[in-house]
Design a protein around this motif. Structure first.
Motif, PDB file in Angstrom:
ATOM      1  N   GLN A 123      81.764  26.177 -37.133  1.00 51.95           N
ATOM      2  CA  GLN A 123      81.923  27.636 -37.142  1.00 51.95           C
ATOM      3  C   GLN A 123      80.976  28.278 -38.153  1.00 51.95           C
ATOM      4  N   ALA A 124      80.830  27.643 -39.305  1.00 53.48           N
ATOM      5  CA  ALA A 124      79.919  28.181 -40.323  1.00 53.48           C
ATOM      6  C   ALA A 124      78.482  28.143 -39.821  1.00 53.48           C
ATOM      7  N   LEU A 125      78.132  27.068 -39.106  1.00 54.76           N
ATOM      8  CA  LEU A 125      76.776  26.956 -38.565  1.00 54.76           C
ATOM      9  C   LEU A 125      76.528  28.036 -37.514  1.00 54.76           C
ATOM     10  N   GLU A 126      77.498  28.237 -36.626  1.00 56.05           N
ATOM     11  CA  GLU A 126      77.344  29.276 -35.602  1.00 56.05           C
ATOM     12  C   GLU A 126      77.218  30.655 -36.247  1.00 56.05           C
ATOM     13  N   GLU A 138      75.948  31.272 -39.148  1.00 58.27           N
ATOM     14  CA  GLU A 138      74.641  31.375 -39.809  1.00 58.27           C
ATOM     15  C   GLU A 138      73.515  31.616 -38.813  1.00 58.27           C
ATOM     16  N   ILE A 139      73.542  30.920 -37.657  1.00 62.52           N
ATOM     17  CA  ILE A 139      72.432  31.059 -36.702  1.00 62.52           C
ATOM     18  C   ILE A 139      72.621  32.238 -35.757  1.00 62.52           C
ATOM     19  N   GLY A 140      73.855  32.743 -35.644  1.00 66.61           N
ATOM     20  CA  GLY A 140      74.079  33.968 -34.894  1.00 66.61           C
ATOM     21  C   GLY A 140      74.348  33.807 -33.419  1.00 66.61           C
ATOM     22  N   PHE A 141      74.669  32.603 -32.959  1.00 66.38           N
ATOM     23  CA  PHE A 141      75.029  32.435 -31.545  1.00 66.38           C
ATOM     24  C   PHE A 141      75.970  31.230 -31.413  1.00 66.38           C
ATOM     25  N   ALA A 142      76.711  31.225 -30.283  1.00 64.44           N
ATOM     26  CA  ALA A 142      77.694  30.177 -30.046  1.00 64.44           C
ATOM     27  C   ALA A 142      77.014  28.905 -29.567  1.00 64.44           C
TER      28      ALA A 142
END
Length: 307
Positions: free
Chosen positions: A37-40, A42-46
């Motif tokens: 969830q933190a990665l999503e 940060e990158i701005g998409f699912a």
């Protein structure tokens, strides 16, 4: 973003389930879900969509997975390459030899063994005279060298003796000192005092005694100072000049394979025999692991010859 986030993401992408991915990563499922969830965020998409038995990659997630794998693969390759360079298994080494050291069988045999043992190390091999070798090593343009006896021994360089071999006189065919040769074709040893009237061809820097220092000292002990006709940068040149009748010279015994139809190689009287050293030269502050590995190979070969 941290590299572990990419590894967590790829584990879930491979397993298509958070539970199996967590077990594979040896962590609990809730922390893994939080990291994704933190990665999503940060990158701005699912990256995933929920399905009945786990998750599936979104289109953007599938593309991101391909690039993430490439990043981690490149990193692994970089680490492997770095370790290889640090261990002296990968890289390059600049080696210089004098013409006489190249003639001795130890040098090509050791270089061949090194090439076979370390195929991922590129070898830049040059044949130059001893004085230039020393200059290049001091300036950092050569990593290791094999030569006889240098006239200069700078403190920043290390000189390891590999072996000693006999020196032989080189006379042109028909020389007066060859008249006593028997029917067997064997050459009688020649005493130093018989050379008092000869013109010598030396391989050295003008004015420097170099590897001929011991020979000059022996001649002076025999009652004469060698008369130098000329000085040349390489032993092959000296032998060619002997063949042309310019004078006589003295070379290591391993050089006897050259110009046999035009010159005669003669032993010296056993009481006056002169030996020629063969040295490995390296930098004391060697920062190239490939050069260190090459030096180890040379020293091992030299020790094996002495057993």
């Amino acid at each position: 973003m941290e590299l572990r986030h990419l590894r967590y993401f790829l584990a879930v992408a491979d397993e298509r389930q958070f539970t199996r991915a967590a077990a594979r990563l040896h962590i609990q499922q809730p922390p893994l879900s939080q990291q994704i969830q933190a990665l999503e965020s940060e990158i701005g998409f699912a990256l995933f969509t929920r399905v009945a038995r786990g998750v599936e990659l979104t289109s953007a997630g599938a593309s991101f997975a391909d690039d993430a794998r490439a990043v981690l693969q490149a990193l692994d390759q970089a680490v492997t390459k770095g370790k290889g360079i640090a261990d002296g298994r990968i890289g390059s080494v600049r080696i210089a030899l004098t013409s006489s050291s190249a003639f001795h069988p130890l040098a090509p045999a050791a270089i061949r063994a090194f090439r076979e043992a370390c195929p991922d190390i590129a070898i830049d091999l040059n044949e130059i005279n001893a004085a230039e070798i020393i200059e290049r090593m001091v300036s950092g343009r050569v990593d290791a060298a094999i030569l006889r006896k240098p006239s200069d021994t700078p403190e920043e360089l290390r000189f390891d003796l590999l072996l000693e071999e006999s020196m032989v006189l080189v006379l042109p065919v028909g020389h007066r000192l060859l008249q006593g040769r028997g029917k067997s074709g064997r050459i009688r040893p020649i005493a130093l005092d018989a050379l008092a009237d000869e013109a010598f061809i030396f391989v050295r820097r003008p004015g420097a005694r170099g590897m001929y220092a011991d020979f000059i000292d022996a001649c002076e002990a025999a009652g004469f100072t060698p008369r130098v006709a000329t000085e040349v940068p390489r032993m092959l040149s000296a032998i060619n000049l002997v063949a042309a009748g310019t004078g006589v010279t003295i070379v290591p015994a391993s050089m006897q394979r050259y110009q046999q139809e035009s010159v005669v190689y003669c032993p010296m009287d056993s009481d006056e025999a002169i030996t020629a050293p063969l040295h490995l030269v390296t930098r004391r502050d060697a920062g190239n692991p490939a050069a260190v590995r090459f030096a180890q190979t040379m020293l091992e070969f030299a020790r094996a010859r002495q057993v």
